[in-house]
Design a protein around this motif. Structure first.
Motif, PDB file in Angstrom:
ATOM      1  N   VAL A  30       0.842  -1.206   0.000  1.00 53.11           N
ATOM      2  CA  VAL A  30       0.000   0.000   0.000  1.00 53.11           C
ATOM      3  C   VAL A  30       0.874   1.253   0.000  1.00 53.11           C
ATOM      4  CG1 VAL A  30      -1.689   1.332   1.334  1.00 53.11           C
ATOM      5  CG2 VAL A  30      -1.975  -1.129   1.077  1.00 53.11           C
ATOM      6  N   ASN A  31       1.913   1.270   0.847  1.00 52.31           N
ATOM      7  CA  ASN A  31       2.811   2.429   0.883  1.00 52.31           C
ATOM      8  C   ASN A  31       3.569   2.592  -0.427  1.00 52.31           C
ATOM      9  OD1 ASN A  31       2.077   3.293   3.422  1.00 52.31           O
ATOM     10  ND2 ASN A  31       3.748   2.245   4.451  1.00 52.31           N
ATOM     11  N   LEU A  32       3.955   1.493  -1.050  1.00 47.64           N
ATOM     12  CA  LEU A  32       4.618   1.575  -2.348  1.00 47.64           C
ATOM     13  C   LEU A  32       3.658   2.140  -3.392  1.00 47.64           C
ATOM     14  CD1 LEU A  32       7.076   1.126  -4.143  1.00 47.64           C
ATOM     15  CD2 LEU A  32       6.303  -1.236  -4.481  1.00 47.64           C
ATOM     16  N   SER A  33       2.407   1.731  -3.338  1.00 47.59           N
ATOM     17  CA  SER A  33       1.406   2.245  -4.264  1.00 47.59           C
ATOM     18  C   SER A  33       1.211   3.748  -4.105  1.00 47.59           C
ATOM     19  CB  SER A  33       0.069   1.521  -4.048  1.00 47.59           C
ATOM     20  OG  SER A  33      -0.918   2.056  -4.900  1.00 47.59           O
ATOM     21  N   VAL A  34       1.186   4.221  -2.860  1.00 48.73           N
ATOM     22  CA  VAL A  34       1.061   5.663  -2.594  1.00 48.73           C
ATOM     23  C   VAL A  34       2.242   6.405  -3.214  1.00 48.73           C
ATOM     24  CG1 VAL A  34       1.121   7.409  -0.753  1.00 48.73           C
ATOM     25  CG2 VAL A  34      -0.374   5.418  -0.528  1.00 48.73           C
ATOM     26  N   LEU A  35       3.407   5.843  -3.075  1.00 46.38           N
ATOM     27  CA  LEU A  35       4.605   6.451  -3.649  1.00 46.38           C
ATOM     28  C   LEU A  35       4.544   6.442  -5.176  1.00 46.38           C
ATOM     29  CD1 LEU A  35       7.399   7.669  -3.220  1.00 46.38           C
ATOM     30  CD2 LEU A  35       8.297   5.350  -3.101  1.00 46.38           C
ATOM     31  N   LYS A  36       4.179   5.303  -5.756  1.00 45.04           N
ATOM     32  CA  LYS A  36       4.132   5.158  -7.214  1.00 45.04           C
ATOM     33  C   LYS A  36       3.138   6.109  -7.867  1.00 45.04           C
ATOM     34  CE  LYS A  36       3.251   1.083  -8.454  1.00 45.04           C
ATOM     35  NZ  LYS A  36       2.994  -0.323  -8.781  1.00 45.04           N
ATOM     36  N   THR A  37       2.027   6.367  -7.197  1.00 45.14           N
ATOM     37  CA  THR A  37       0.986   7.222  -7.776  1.00 45.14           C
ATOM     38  C   THR A  37       1.242   8.700  -7.551  1.00 45.14           C
ATOM     39  OG1 THR A  37      -0.382   6.995  -5.786  1.00 45.14           O
ATOM     40  CG2 THR A  37      -0.806   5.444  -7.596  1.00 45.14           C
ATOM     41  N   GLY A  38       2.322   9.029  -6.839  1.00 37.78           N
ATOM     42  CA  GLY A  38       2.643  10.429  -6.601  1.00 37.78           C
ATOM     43  C   GLY A  38       1.846  11.064  -5.490  1.00 37.78           C
ATOM     44  N   LYS A  39       1.135  10.269  -4.697  1.00 31.33           N
ATOM     45  CA  LYS A  39       0.311  10.799  -3.611  1.00 31.33           C
ATOM     46  C   LYS A  39       1.093  10.992  -2.318  1.00 31.33           C
ATOM     47  CE  LYS A  39      -3.907   8.949  -5.536  1.00 31.33           C
ATOM     48  NZ  LYS A  39      -5.005   8.010  -5.423  1.00 31.33           N
ATOM     49  N   ALA A  40       2.335  10.506  -2.283  1.00 34.44           N
ATOM     50  CA  ALA A  40       3.157  10.668  -1.083  1.00 34.44           C
ATOM     51  C   ALA A  40       3.658  12.112  -1.014  1.00 34.44           C
ATOM     52  CB  ALA A  40       4.345   9.705  -1.126  1.00 34.44           C
ATOM     53  N   LYS A  41       3.761  12.640   0.181  1.00 36.71           N
ATOM     54  CA  LYS A  41       4.267  13.999   0.372  1.00 36.71           C
ATOM     55  C   LYS A  41       5.782  14.051   0.240  1.00 36.71           C
ATOM     56  CE  LYS A  41       0.323  15.936   1.593  1.00 36.71           C
ATOM     57  NZ  LYS A  41      -0.385  16.715   0.621  1.00 36.71           N
ATOM     58  N   GLY A  42       6.442  12.919   0.413  1.00 35.54           N
ATOM     59  CA  GLY A  42       7.885  12.867   0.327  1.00 35.54           C
ATOM     60  C   GLY A  42       8.352  11.424   0.354  1.00 35.54           C
ATOM     61  N   ILE A  43       9.662  11.258   0.241  1.00 34.17           N
ATOM     62  CA  ILE A  43      10.255   9.929   0.304  1.00 34.17           C
ATOM     63  C   ILE A  43      11.514  10.032   1.153  1.00 34.17           C
ATOM     64  CG2 ILE A  43      11.464  10.297  -1.885  1.00 34.17           C
ATOM     65  CD1 ILE A  43      11.290   7.236  -2.340  1.00 34.17           C
ATOM     66  N   ARG A  44      11.687   9.081   2.038  1.00 33.52           N
ATOM     67  CA  ARG A  44      12.887   9.059   2.869  1.00 33.52           C
ATOM     68  C   ARG A  44      14.063   8.618   2.013  1.00 33.52           C
ATOM     69  NH1 ARG A  44      11.709   6.534   8.657  1.00 33.52           N
ATOM     70  NH2 ARG A  44      13.896   6.091   8.274  1.00 33.52           N
ATOM     71  N   PHE A  45      15.231   9.198   2.292  1.00 31.99           N
ATOM     72  CA  PHE A  45      16.420   8.840   1.529  1.00 31.99           C
ATOM     73  C   PHE A  45      16.760   7.363   1.670  1.00 31.99           C
ATOM     74  CE2 PHE A  45      17.596  13.474   1.671  1.00 31.99           C
ATOM     75  CZ  PHE A  45      17.541  13.665   0.311  1.00 31.99           C
ATOM     76  N   ASP A  46      16.532   6.783   2.840  1.00 31.94           N
ATOM     77  CA  ASP A  46      16.848   5.356   2.983  1.00 31.94           C
ATOM     78  C   ASP A  46      15.907   4.495   2.153  1.00 31.94           C
ATOM     79  OD1 ASP A  46      14.728   5.874   4.755  1.00 31.94           O
ATOM     80  OD2 ASP A  46      15.437   4.451   6.257  1.00 31.94           O
ATOM     81  N   THR A  47      14.661   4.925   1.989  1.00 32.47           N
ATOM     82  CA  THR A  47      13.725   4.196   1.121  1.00 32.47           C
ATOM     83  C   THR A  47      14.156   4.326  -0.332  1.00 32.47           C
ATOM     84  OG1 THR A  47      11.908   4.605   2.673  1.00 32.47           O
ATOM     85  CG2 THR A  47      11.303   3.966   0.424  1.00 32.47           C
ATOM     86  N   LEU A  48      14.518   5.532  -0.744  1.00 32.95           N
ATOM     87  CA  LEU A  48      14.990   5.750  -2.113  1.00 32.95           C
ATOM     88  C   LEU A  48      16.250   4.936  -2.379  1.00 32.95           C
ATOM     89  CD1 LEU A  48      14.707   7.247  -4.816  1.00 32.95           C
ATOM     90  CD2 LEU A  48      15.964   9.153  -3.779  1.00 32.95           C
ATOM     91  N   GLU A  49      17.141   4.913  -1.397  1.00 32.86           N
ATOM     92  CA  GLU A  49      18.376   4.134  -1.530  1.00 32.86           C
ATOM     93  C   GLU A  49      18.066   2.649  -1.699  1.00 32.86           C
ATOM     94  OE1 GLU A  49      22.419   3.119   1.028  1.00 32.86           O
ATOM     95  OE2 GLU A  49      21.094   4.709   1.725  1.00 32.86           O
ATOM     96  N   SER A  50      17.112   2.140  -0.922  1.00 34.72           N
ATOM     97  CA  SER A  50      16.729   0.724  -1.020  1.00 34.72           C
ATOM     98  C   SER A  50      16.119   0.410  -2.379  1.00 34.72           C
ATOM     99  CB  SER A  50      15.741   0.366   0.088  1.00 34.72           C
ATOM    100  OG  SER A  50      16.339   0.485   1.347  1.00 34.72           O
ATOM    101  N   ILE A  51      15.258   1.294  -2.864  1.00 33.61           N
ATOM    102  CA  ILE A  51      14.644   1.093  -4.179  1.00 33.61           C
ATOM    103  C   ILE A  51      15.727   1.040  -5.253  1.00 33.61           C
ATOM    104  CG2 ILE A  51      13.185   2.169  -5.959  1.00 33.61           C
ATOM    105  CD1 ILE A  51      11.454   3.270  -3.630  1.00 33.61           C
TER     106      ILE A  51
END
Length: 69
Positions: A30-51
């Motif tokens: 669900v959180n990945l979907s929020v990120l993918k659709t652009g509905k997230a307010k931001g992304i943590r650098f550690d999450t971006l690094e993991s991706i």
């Protein structure tokens, strides 16, 4: 929205499902979907690094800025 999220493009080129990526980076589908659709307010650098580590890509492959003018 001037920031475009290209996770779906990277998933397609890597032949990986969203669920698999979510499991590998330690977030819920669900959180990945929020990120993918652009509905997230931001992304943590550690999450971006993991991706980027899992998809073997650079942050610029995931995030794209488009001027709306």
């Amino acid at each position: 929205m001037p920031i475009i999220i290209n996770i779906d493009v990277m998933l397609a080129t890597r032949k990986m499902q969203s669920k698999e990526l979510a499991e590998k980076i330690g977030i819920t589908p669900v959180n990945l979907s929020v990120l993918k659709t652009g509905k997230a307010k931001g992304i943590r650098f550690d999450t971006l690094e993991s991706i980027c580590a899992v998809l073997e890509c650079q942050p610029g492959d995931i995030l794209e800025y488009r001027n709306e003018n």
